[in-house]
Every structure is written in structure tokens, then in C-alpha cells.
Design an enzyme around this catalytic site. Structure first.
Site, mmCIF file in Angstrom:
data_model
loop_
_atom_site.group_PDB
_atom_site.id
_atom_site.type_symbol
_atom_site.label_atom_id
_atom_site.label_comp_id
_atom_site.label_asym_id
_atom_site.label_seq_id
_atom_site.Cartn_x
_atom_site.Cartn_y
_atom_site.Cartn_z
ATOM 1 N N CYS A 1 35.298 -2.088 57.113
ATOM 2 C CA CYS A 1 36.613 -2.671 57.369
ATOM 3 C C CYS A 1 37.252 -2.104 58.638
ATOM 4 C CB CYS A 1 37.507 -2.379 56.154
ATOM 5 S SG CYS A 1 39.228 -2.805 56.428
ATOM 6 N N TRP B 1 36.060 -4.875 46.077
ATOM 7 C CA TRP B 1 35.282 -3.736 46.598
ATOM 8 C C TRP B 1 34.776 -2.871 45.441
ATOM 9 C CZ3 TRP B 1 33.978 -3.665 51.531
ATOM 10 C CH2 TRP B 1 34.829 -4.191 52.494
ATOM 11 N N ARG C 1 46.805 -8.410 47.489
ATOM 12 C CA ARG C 1 45.355 -8.303 47.675
ATOM 13 C C ARG C 1 44.912 -6.859 47.455
ATOM 14 N NH1 ARG C 1 43.236 -12.833 48.260
ATOM 15 N NH2 ARG C 1 41.287 -11.685 48.238
ATOM 16 N N PHE C 2 43.705 -6.698 46.977
ATOM 17 C CA PHE C 2 43.185 -5.358 46.661
ATOM 18 C C PHE C 2 42.432 -4.820 47.877
ATOM 19 C CE2 PHE C 2 43.342 -7.744 42.613
ATOM 20 C CZ PHE C 2 44.315 -6.993 41.981
ATOM 21 N N VAL D 1 41.450 -2.250 51.262
ATOM 22 C CA VAL D 1 41.335 -0.922 51.845
ATOM 23 C C VAL D 1 41.865 -1.042 53.273
ATOM 24 C CG1 VAL D 1 39.404 -0.088 50.474
ATOM 25 C CG2 VAL D 1 38.934 -1.445 52.508
ATOM 26 N N GLU E 1 48.803 0.168 54.304
ATOM 27 C CA GLU E 1 48.900 -0.545 55.583
ATOM 28 C C GLU E 1 48.408 0.388 56.695
ATOM 29 O OE1 GLU E 1 49.397 -3.551 56.851
ATOM 30 O OE2 GLU E 1 49.252 -2.546 58.786
HETATM 31 N N1 LIG Z 1 47.034 -5.039 56.629
HETATM 32 C C1 LIG Z 1 46.017 -4.335 56.030
HETATM 33 C C2 LIG Z 1 44.751 -5.181 55.949
HETATM 34 C C3 LIG Z 1 43.635 -4.541 55.196
HETATM 35 C C4 LIG Z 1 42.536 -5.545 54.825
HETATM 36 O O1 LIG Z 1 42.726 -6.764 54.925
HETATM 37 N N2 LIG Z 1 41.369 -5.039 54.388
HETATM 38 C C5 LIG Z 1 40.303 -5.936 53.953
HETATM 39 C C6 LIG Z 1 38.947 -5.447 54.402
HETATM 40 S S1 LIG Z 1 38.632 -5.595 56.124
HETATM 41 C C7 LIG Z 1 40.203 -5.969 52.444
HETATM 42 O O2 LIG Z 1 40.183 -4.920 51.802
HETATM 43 N N3 LIG Z 1 40.112 -7.172 51.872
HETATM 44 C C8 LIG Z 1 39.929 -7.370 50.465
HETATM 45 C C9 LIG Z 1 40.672 -8.584 49.972
HETATM 46 O O3 LIG Z 1 41.481 -9.156 50.706
HETATM 47 O O4 LIG Z 1 40.425 -8.943 48.813
HETATM 48 C C10 LIG Z 1 45.808 -3.065 56.831
HETATM 49 O O5 LIG Z 1 45.792 -3.131 58.070
HETATM 50 O O6 LIG Z 1 45.698 -2.006 56.236
#
Ligand SMILES: N[C@@H](CCC(=O)N[C@@H](CS)C(=O)NCC(=O)O)C(=O)O
Length: 320
Positions: free
Chosen positions: A56, A89, A125-126, A128, A143
Site C-alpha cells: 500500500c 487484508w 473502509r478497513f 491500512v 490517515e
Molecule cells: N486515506 C488513507 C487511504 C488508505 C487506503 O486506501 N489504503 C488501502 C490500501 S492501498 C486499503 O487499505 N484499502 C482497503 C479497502 O479499501 O478495503 C490513507 O492515506 O491513509
């Protein structure tokens, strides 16, 4: 530990829907507390745990700043498996994968279990990265742009002076950093996702055109310059790096960002990328091309139903 509440409408990417006009809109992060001396979340050694995926880009920003600031002994890290599936994840206890960890705090099976432990009715959303507080048993912040600011300053009086004085968001450059971050976030960091997840030709073309216009603009900014803002490494470089290092190996193919590649189309960006990767250990040490490629090609069946992970480009990043 697994929870019983059915949250598959959030975790299962095959149930993911774009907007009515075919565009992809990212939802805001919901845990937004800050670590502060004298505050509810005080900067204490060993108190916080960082959950990340090497795949990520957002999570990798936090790993880079953690290492640059020498916070490895202050904040432990767990890495999830790159193979995001119907439950989101997974940790290594349910998906053993080289380089992935089990959850040392709760032996959780999935990242969603941590969110639901912190907030049983959570509907976001879950994602990382997430920064967990062991003392109050909750998520402090999920964030990345805020977690890197926390790491940048809040532990400064407990770390060696050479690390404390490193400032990736210096007062004098804040205006310029904020303004570059704004359009880089919208059209590049998020722009690759808008291109890849677009549900119509028009939404895709709008996103990919804006993305390459911004890459052209970045290429000009880096003409005769080592860093994006001023003459020092700032968070603007860190935030851009994580997208550019994934560009040729993933976004060109998987997200159809293929007007040009970084290696053949952008000599200044390409030199900047390789300089950071090969000369600053925090960038190379936190970059795992296997997790990166496996995650994207494996985890989005709507884009790549066969889950076949391409072999190239070889090498993933060229030497300096
Ligand atoms: N705004 C967040 C975005 C984090 C994000 O979108 N992470 C993605 C992975 S690249 C994730 O965990 N997605 C899982 C999902 O949306 O279910 C940040 O910058 O921390």
C-alpha cells in the site's frame, strides 16, 4: 479472533461500486486523533502499534517517515499479507505469505477485526495504515498524511538530536508543500486509482489525462532540482515517491496508466526516483516489489480475474 458481524459489503472488493458517472471516489479516513504531549494520546515509547501493508502506497509513507526519524524502537510494526480477499487484508495466521506477520496484539485474522474491536458499528473502509493505541485499545489515526506529521514532530524530545532536527514539513516551506500535495494527491496518488477503477471510458480518460498532465508538470519542477520543494527532502517527495515507485511495475499495466512509463518518458522524475531509492535506505528498505505486485494483480478480480502476476518489468527499478 474473528467478529460475527457481516461486513462483507465493505471488505469484498467484488461488491465495490463506482459512482453513477463511472468515476471512483475515495472515502475520507475516520479515525483522526493526534498524538500530543499532555494530550489523551501522549508520545510514549512502545505505546503505539502500526499496522501496514508493504503493497500500500499510503501505508508505505508512514514506514518511510518512521525509519527516517529513527522511530523503529518507539513504534512496532505488523505487516499484513498482500493478498487482500473477501474479508479484506489478512494476517499471516490465516494467509501465510513471505514477509507477512501475525497480529501480536490480538491474533486478529483480518484488519477488519481491529476496526470492529475499536468501533463495533464502524462502517468506513478497513484500510491500512492504522495506528493502534495499546493503552486505550483503540485506533488513534488511520490517515497516512496525518500519521507522517505525528512521526515528524511528536517524538522529537525523546529521540537523538540528529533525528529530532530532521523536519519533513518545515515551517518556511509549508505553503509550497501544501499546494503541491493538493494536486499531487488528487491527480497522481489518487489519480492512478481513479484511472484503474474507472467504470466508463470517459471517467478513465478524464483521470488518465489529468494524471499525465501532472506528471509532465512534476517533470518540469524537477528540472535541475534534487527535491520537489526547496533543496531538501520534504513530505512532498515522500508522498510522491510511493506512487512513482509503483508506476512502471503496476500502474502502467494494471491501472492502464500507459501513456508513457517513468523510465522511458520522464528523465527527471526517473532520476529523482532512483536517487531516493538507491541512496536513502528508508526508501529502499520499505519497498517490497513482491508484495506490491502480488497485491494489486491478485486483489482486484474485477480488473484481473486470473490473478496472474506479470513477471516484468525487469528490473523493477533501474540502477542509478
Ligand atoms: N486515506 C488513507 C487511504 C488508505 C487506503 O486506501 N489504503 C488501502 C490500501 S492501498 C486499503 O487499505 N484499502 C482497503 C479497502 O479499501 O478495503 C490513507 O492515506 O491513509
Amino acid at each position: 479472533m474473528s467478529t460475527t458481524r457481516d461486513v462483507s459489503h465493505i471488505t469484498d472488493i467484488s461488491k465495490f461500486k463506482v459512482e453513477a458517472d463511472g468515476s471512483y471516489k475515495r472515502k475520507p479516513s475516520l479515525f483522526r486523533n493526534h498524538i500530543k504531549k499532555g494530550g489523551e494520546y501522549a508520545p510514549e515509547k512502545g505505546r503505539y502499534h502500526l499496522y501496514v501493508s508493504y503493497a500500500c502506497p499510503w501505508a508505505t509513507r508512514t514506514l518511510i517517515v518512521r525509519q527516517l526519524k529513527g522511530l523503529e524502537d518507539f513504534i512496532d510494526v505488523s505487516v499484513v499479507s498482500p493478498r487482500m480477499s473477501a474479508h479484506g487484508w489478512p494476517f499471516a495466521n490465516v494467509d501465510a505469505y513471505p514477509g507477512a506477520d501475525s497480529d501480536p496484539l490480538f491474533n486478529a485474522e483480518h484488519v477488519k477485526d481491529l476496526y470492529l474491536r475499536a468501533s463495533p458499528e464502524y462502517e468506513g473502509r478497513f484500510t491500512v495504515p492504522l495506528l493502534w493505541d495499546k493503552k486505550t485499545n483503540t485506533i488513534v489515526n488511520n490517515e497516512s498524511s496525518e500519521i507522517i506529521r505525528i512521526f515528524n514532530t511528536e517524538f522529537n524530545d525523546q529521540i537523538p538530536e540528529d533525528k529530532a532536527k530532521l523536519d519533513f514539513y518545515p515551517e518556511a516551506l509549508r505553503g509550497e508543500i501544501d499546494s503541491i500535495n493538493e494536486w499531487v494527491y488528487d491527480t497522481v496518488n489518487n489519480g492512478v486509482y481513479k484511472s484503474g477503477f474507472a467504470g466508463t471510458q470517459e471517467a478513465y480518460e478524464t483521470a488518465v489525462t489529468a494524471l499525465f498532465a501532472s506528471l509532465d508538470r512534476l517533470e518540469k519542477i524537477l528540472e535541475g532540482k534534487e527535491y520537489l520543494v526547496g533543496s531538501v527532502l520534504t513530505e512532498a517527495d515522500i508522498r510522491l515517491f510511493v506512487t512513482i515507485v509503483r508506476f512502471d511495475p503496476v500502474y502502467v499495466g494494471h491501472f492502464k496508466c500507459n501513456i508513457r512509463t517513468i523510465r522511458n518518458g520522464y528523465p527527471n522524475l526517473h532520476a529523482w526516483l532512483r536517487r531516493l531509492y538507491w541512496t536513502v535506505p528508508a526508501f529502499k528498505d520499505t519497498c517490497n516489489f513482491d508484495h506490491i505486485k502480488t497485491h494489486y494483480y491478485w486483489s482486484h478480480p474485477q480488473l484481473n480475474p486470473s490473478k496472474i502476476v506479470p513477471v516484468g518489468p525487469i528490473p523493477h527499478i533501474l540502477p542509478l
